[in-house]
Design a protein around this motif. Sequence first.
Motif, PDB file in Angstrom:
ATOM      1  N   VAL A  71     -51.393 -18.064  17.939  1.00  0.00           N
ATOM      2  CA  VAL A  71     -52.500 -18.343  17.025  1.00  0.00           C
ATOM      3  C   VAL A  71     -53.118 -16.996  16.661  1.00  0.00           C
ATOM      4  N   ALA A  72     -53.339 -16.786  15.368  1.00  0.00           N
ATOM      5  CA  ALA A  72     -53.974 -15.555  14.895  1.00  0.00           C
ATOM      6  C   ALA A  72     -55.306 -15.903  14.249  1.00  0.00           C
ATOM      7  N   VAL A  73     -56.287 -15.065  14.483  1.00  0.00           N
ATOM      8  CA  VAL A  73     -57.600 -15.203  13.857  1.00  0.00           C
ATOM      9  C   VAL A  73     -57.838 -13.909  13.088  1.00  0.00           C
ATOM     10  N   ILE A  74     -57.853 -14.020  11.746  1.00  0.00           N
ATOM     11  CA  ILE A  74     -57.972 -12.841  10.882  1.00  0.00           C
ATOM     12  C   ILE A  74     -59.401 -12.731  10.362  1.00  0.00           C
ATOM     13  N   LYS A  75     -59.971 -11.548  10.479  1.00  0.00           N
ATOM     14  CA  LYS A  75     -61.328 -11.299   9.969  1.00  0.00           C
ATOM     15  C   LYS A  75     -61.346 -11.351   8.442  1.00  0.00           C
ATOM     16  N   PRO A  76     -62.509 -11.688   7.845  1.00  0.00           N
ATOM     17  CA  PRO A  76     -62.613 -11.714   6.381  1.00  0.00           C
ATOM     18  C   PRO A  76     -62.176 -10.384   5.759  1.00  0.00           C
ATOM     19  N   GLY A  77     -61.402 -10.489   4.665  1.00  0.00           N
ATOM     20  CA  GLY A  77     -60.950  -9.301   3.946  1.00  0.00           C
ATOM     21  C   GLY A  77     -59.786  -8.567   4.589  1.00  0.00           C
ATOM     22  N   MET A  78     -59.211  -9.126   5.655  1.00  0.00           N
ATOM     23  CA  MET A  78     -58.147  -8.425   6.389  1.00  0.00           C
ATOM     24  C   MET A  78     -56.839  -9.209   6.323  1.00  0.00           C
ATOM     25  N   GLU A  79     -55.748  -8.534   6.718  1.00  0.00           N
ATOM     26  CA  GLU A  79     -54.442  -9.159   6.913  1.00  0.00           C
ATOM     27  C   GLU A  79     -53.824  -8.536   8.155  1.00  0.00           C
ATOM     28  N   ILE A  80     -52.943  -9.280   8.806  1.00  0.00           N
ATOM     29  CA  ILE A  80     -52.273  -8.744  10.002  1.00  0.00           C
ATOM     30  C   ILE A  80     -51.413  -7.557   9.615  1.00  0.00           C
ATOM     31  N   HIS A  81     -50.671  -7.715   8.558  1.00  0.00           N
ATOM     32  CA  HIS A  81     -49.821  -6.665   8.007  1.00  0.00           C
ATOM     33  C   HIS A  81     -49.465  -7.074   6.584  1.00  0.00           C
ATOM     34  N   PRO A  82     -49.019  -6.146   5.770  1.00  0.00           N
ATOM     35  CA  PRO A  82     -48.604  -6.514   4.406  1.00  0.00           C
ATOM     36  C   PRO A  82     -47.449  -7.520   4.466  1.00  0.00           C
ATOM     37  N   PRO A  83     -47.175  -8.199   3.354  1.00  0.00           N
ATOM     38  CA  PRO A  83     -46.035  -9.116   3.337  1.00  0.00           C
ATOM     39  C   PRO A  83     -44.792  -8.420   3.888  1.00  0.00           C
ATOM     40  N   HIS A  84     -44.016  -9.170   4.648  1.00  0.00           N
ATOM     41  CA  HIS A  84     -42.875  -8.606   5.370  1.00  0.00           C
ATOM     42  C   HIS A  84     -41.737  -9.614   5.392  1.00  0.00           C
ATOM     43  N   LEU A  85     -40.583  -9.194   5.941  1.00  0.00           N
ATOM     44  CA  LEU A  85     -39.444 -10.085   6.088  1.00  0.00           C
ATOM     45  C   LEU A  85     -38.743  -9.790   7.395  1.00  0.00           C
ATOM     46  N   HIS A  86     -38.035 -10.800   7.902  1.00  0.00           N
ATOM     47  CA  HIS A  86     -37.300 -10.673   9.159  1.00  0.00           C
ATOM     48  C   HIS A  86     -36.265 -11.789   9.245  1.00  0.00           C
ATOM     49  N   MET A 115     -49.377 -25.370   5.130  1.00  0.00           N
ATOM     50  CA  MET A 115     -48.331 -24.814   5.983  1.00  0.00           C
ATOM     51  C   MET A 115     -47.316 -24.089   5.116  1.00  0.00           C
ATOM     52  N   GLN A 116     -46.895 -22.926   5.585  1.00  0.00           N
ATOM     53  CA  GLN A 116     -45.877 -22.135   4.890  1.00  0.00           C
ATOM     54  C   GLN A 116     -44.636 -22.079   5.765  1.00  0.00           C
ATOM     55  N   TYR A 117     -43.471 -22.227   5.156  1.00  0.00           N
ATOM     56  CA  TYR A 117     -42.195 -22.004   5.824  1.00  0.00           C
ATOM     57  C   TYR A 117     -41.548 -20.790   5.183  1.00  0.00           C
ATOM     58  N   ALA A 118     -41.110 -19.851   6.008  1.00  0.00           N
ATOM     59  CA  ALA A 118     -40.385 -18.682   5.512  1.00  0.00           C
ATOM     60  C   ALA A 118     -38.973 -18.709   6.098  1.00  0.00           C
ATOM     61  N   ALA A 119     -37.992 -18.851   5.233  1.00  0.00           N
ATOM     62  CA  ALA A 119     -36.592 -18.811   5.653  1.00  0.00           C
ATOM     63  C   ALA A 119     -36.231 -17.368   6.021  1.00  0.00           C
ATOM     64  N   PRO A 120     -35.139 -17.171   6.771  1.00  0.00           N
ATOM     65  CA  PRO A 120     -34.740 -15.805   7.112  1.00  0.00           C
ATOM     66  C   PRO A 120     -34.666 -14.918   5.876  1.00  0.00           C
ATOM     67  N   TRP A 121     -35.242 -13.745   5.995  1.00  0.00           N
ATOM     68  CA  TRP A 121     -35.235 -12.679   5.008  1.00  0.00           C
ATOM     69  C   TRP A 121     -36.057 -12.960   3.745  1.00  0.00           C
ATOM     70  N   VAL A 148     -27.438 -15.693  13.136  1.00  0.00           N
ATOM     71  CA  VAL A 148     -28.512 -15.102  12.347  1.00  0.00           C
ATOM     72  C   VAL A 148     -27.922 -14.572  11.050  1.00  0.00           C
ATOM     73  N   PRO A 149     -28.481 -14.987   9.905  1.00  0.00           N
ATOM     74  CA  PRO A 149     -27.921 -14.502   8.637  1.00  0.00           C
ATOM     75  C   PRO A 149     -28.172 -13.009   8.456  1.00  0.00           C
ATOM     76  N   LYS A 150     -27.246 -12.361   7.795  1.00  0.00           N
ATOM     77  CA  LYS A 150     -27.408 -10.941   7.495  1.00  0.00           C
ATOM     78  C   LYS A 150     -28.445 -10.784   6.398  1.00  0.00           C
ATOM     79  N   GLN A 151     -29.163  -9.670   6.454  1.00  0.00           N
ATOM     80  CA  GLN A 151     -30.149  -9.391   5.420  1.00  0.00           C
ATOM     81  C   GLN A 151     -29.433  -9.160   4.102  1.00  0.00           C
ATOM     82  N   PRO A 152     -29.830  -9.915   3.063  1.00  0.00           N
ATOM     83  CA  PRO A 152     -29.161  -9.718   1.778  1.00  0.00           C
ATOM     84  C   PRO A 152     -29.533  -8.361   1.178  1.00  0.00           C
ATOM     85  N   SER A 153     -28.605  -7.770   0.475  1.00  0.00           N
ATOM     86  CA  SER A 153     -28.903  -6.514  -0.223  1.00  0.00           C
ATOM     87  C   SER A 153     -29.301  -6.862  -1.658  1.00  0.00           C
ATOM     88  N   HIS A 154     -30.388  -6.318  -2.068  1.00  0.00           N
ATOM     89  CA  HIS A 154     -30.902  -6.632  -3.417  1.00  0.00           C
ATOM     90  C   HIS A 154     -30.691  -5.473  -4.347  1.00  0.00           C
TER      91      HIS A 154
END
Length: 154
Positions: A71-86, A115-121, A148-154
């Motif tokens: 569970v994460a509790v984020i302060k107003p105006g903040m984010e844990i980290h910028p959008p990311h992938l894994h 609720m958000q679902y993020a598929a691999p990568w 584990v799927p390989k990271q696609p190259s874009h």
Amino acid sequence: MKTKITLALVAVFLLGLSFTAGFSYARRLAKPNPSAVISQQKASREDFEWGSLYTYYTDETYGTKDLLAAVAVIKPGMEIHPPHLHAEEEFLMVTEGEGTWSMNGKTFPAQAGDMQYAAPWDEHGITNTGTTPLTFVVWKWNNKGVKVPKQPSH
């Protein structure tokens, strides 16, 4: 000559037994998380500039590895980290507050009950754009039986 072949076969057999016993012992040491209930007071709490993270489960279950249930509790105006992938699949569910979801370069409102679902990568993230703390639950893992799927190259 027969004695040398017999000794070689016995050595290979014993080596195989030793390997199997060692492998079995290692598997017993790496037992998955047992069924349990963990209170927030017993969860591992880490405090950061952006807020707090309560980690309930890590490691593996019978069907998952690289597990994170937190569970994460984020302060107003903040984010844990910028959008990311894994490589791990991930679910995020907002339980309190409001903010902005990001998914593959697009943003949209996030509010309690979403609720958000993020598929691999797939690139994803969440930012608290509200005036009160934003709390969300996160489940992230890789499957043991699915490659584990390989990271696609874009």
